[in-house]
Design an enzyme around this catalytic site. Structure first.
Site, short mmCIF file in Angstrom:
data_model
loop_
_atom_site.label_atom_id
_atom_site.label_comp_id
_atom_site.label_asym_id
_atom_site.label_seq_id
_atom_site.Cartn_x
_atom_site.Cartn_y
_atom_site.Cartn_z
N LYS A 1 79.44 69.18 3.64
CA LYS A 1 79.49 70.22 4.67
C LYS A 1 78.25 71.11 4.58
O LYS A 1 77.63 71.43 5.60
CB LYS A 1 80.78 71.06 4.53
CG LYS A 1 82.03 70.31 4.99
CD LYS A 1 83.33 71.00 4.64
CE LYS A 1 84.53 70.11 5.00
NZ LYS A 1 85.84 70.65 4.65
N GLN B 1 88.44 75.38 1.42
CA GLN B 1 88.69 73.95 1.20
C GLN B 1 90.07 73.75 0.58
O GLN B 1 90.40 74.37 -0.43
CB GLN B 1 87.58 73.36 0.30
CG GLN B 1 87.65 71.86 0.11
CD GLN B 1 87.42 71.07 1.40
OE1 GLN B 1 86.71 71.49 2.30
NE2 GLN B 1 88.05 69.91 1.49
N ASP C 1 88.33 76.15 10.98
CA ASP C 1 89.20 75.02 10.62
C ASP C 1 90.43 74.95 11.52
O ASP C 1 91.15 73.95 11.52
CB ASP C 1 89.66 75.17 9.16
CG ASP C 1 89.08 74.11 8.25
OD1 ASP C 1 88.68 73.05 8.76
OD2 ASP C 1 89.03 74.36 7.03
N1 GUN Z 1 91.05 69.31 3.01
C1 GUN Z 1 91.19 68.13 3.61
N2 GUN Z 1 90.77 68.20 4.89
C2 GUN Z 1 90.35 69.45 5.09
C3 GUN Z 1 89.81 70.13 6.20
O1 GUN Z 1 89.61 69.62 7.30
N3 GUN Z 1 89.50 71.43 6.00
C4 GUN Z 1 89.72 72.05 4.81
N4 GUN Z 1 89.40 73.33 4.72
N5 GUN Z 1 90.21 71.46 3.76
C5 GUN Z 1 90.53 70.16 3.90
#
Ligand code: GUN
Length: 281
Positions: A52, A96, A119
């Site tokens: 990311k 996350q 998100d």
């Molecule tokens: N963990 C697994 N997929 C995601 C996601 O799309 N966003 C976040 N923040 N954590 C995750």
């Protein structure tokens, strides 16, 4: 059978974001900013966050990663989020997941300013999505919708079976499909006869984290199969939730793993962060 190429579509989305970022810098002197909170030592989470951050750099975003130890308290996480909420250089905040067991995930997600919730996990944005209002939408299901759009796959009136009912994937996926006028069935761990549902569907979207769950006899001839699963198996390779080799020949369209939905998630995160930055006053 046609492969849906998520890797090249993600690049296209990213290139467009980069172009818009350049314009935003020139015209309004705005640099979109993303803050990522990474808590604990989960290797997969570390790998995702690294990807990311790299993607942010590539499109010209400002990005910061708050790396916190597994033992951090909930109050310290909340204080960091509140600091990011107040930081005018930050347009998007991403925590996350999964979080360590002693942390209340729902409580944490509710602290994020809904206007910075790139998100799309905050109840405010989930509510707006369900209502059909403009909102931040979870990146993975949003990426799947982008694939349908790119490949001109019409959803109206289609029977779609969503396998998995998580807050991150299955539930927002079902809402997006319903908003697009599909007839949606959501199956999950307590579903009595999964095969009956998947084999009746025009489109199967699966994201549960069970390698090879969807087998050849579970999809109808000509079906469209979207595989959101990313599973590392014993030999170290990545596979999805679909038994690709045997299912693919029956499909009109199918996403591969890797190179399918995976790259779209990050592309849509960039897209959501740009959308937030454009709303700066
Ligand atoms: N963990 C697994 N997929 C995601 C996601 O799309 N966003 C976040 N923040 N954590 C995750």
């Amino acid at each position: 059978m046609q492969l849906i190429d998520g890797k090249s579509l993600a690049k296209k989305v990213q290139d467009n974001v980069a172009k818009e970022v350049e314009e935003l810098k020139q015209v309004k002197n705005i640099v979109p900013g993303l803050a990522v909170l990474l808590i604990g030592d989960d290797p997969a989470s570390h790998a995702y966050v690294k990807m990311k951050a790299k993607a942010c750099e590539k499109v010209g975003f400002y990005s910061i990663t708050h790396n916190m130890p597994e033992t951090i308290s909930q109050d310290e996480i909340i204080a960091t989020i509140e600091m990011m909420n107040a930081n005018p250089r930050i347009d998007g905040i991403l925590v996350q997941l999964p979080l360590p067991k002693h942390i209340d995930t729902d409580r944490i997600l509710e602290v994020i300013d809904p206007k910075k919730d790139v998100d799309g996990f905050h109840a405010y944005n989930v509510g707006r999505l369900v209502t059909g209002l403009d909102s931040f939408v979870a990146c993975t299901p949003l990426g799947v919708m982008k694939m349908f759009e790119e490949y001109e796959i019409d959803l109206q009136g289609k029977d779609v079976c969503v396998v998995g009912a998580s807050n991150i994937v299955g539930k927002p996926m079902a809402s997006l499909l319903l908003n697009a006028n599909a007839t949606v069935t959501v199956t999950h761990i307590f579903t009595k006869d999964l095969k009956a549902h998947t084999s009746a569907a025009d489109i199967v979207v699966v994201g549960v984290g069970v390698p090879g769950l969807i087998k050849e006899d579970m999809v109808k001839e000509g079906a469209i199969v979207i595989d959101i699963g990313i599973n590392r198996i014993e030999d170290g390779s990545l596979v999805g939730d679909v038994d690709f080799k045997n299912v693919a020949p029956k499909c009109s369209y199918i996403t591969p793993v890797p190179g399918g939905v995976g790259p779209m998630t990050i592309a849509m995160l960039l897209s959501n962060t740009l959308k937030s930055a454009k709303k700066r006053v």
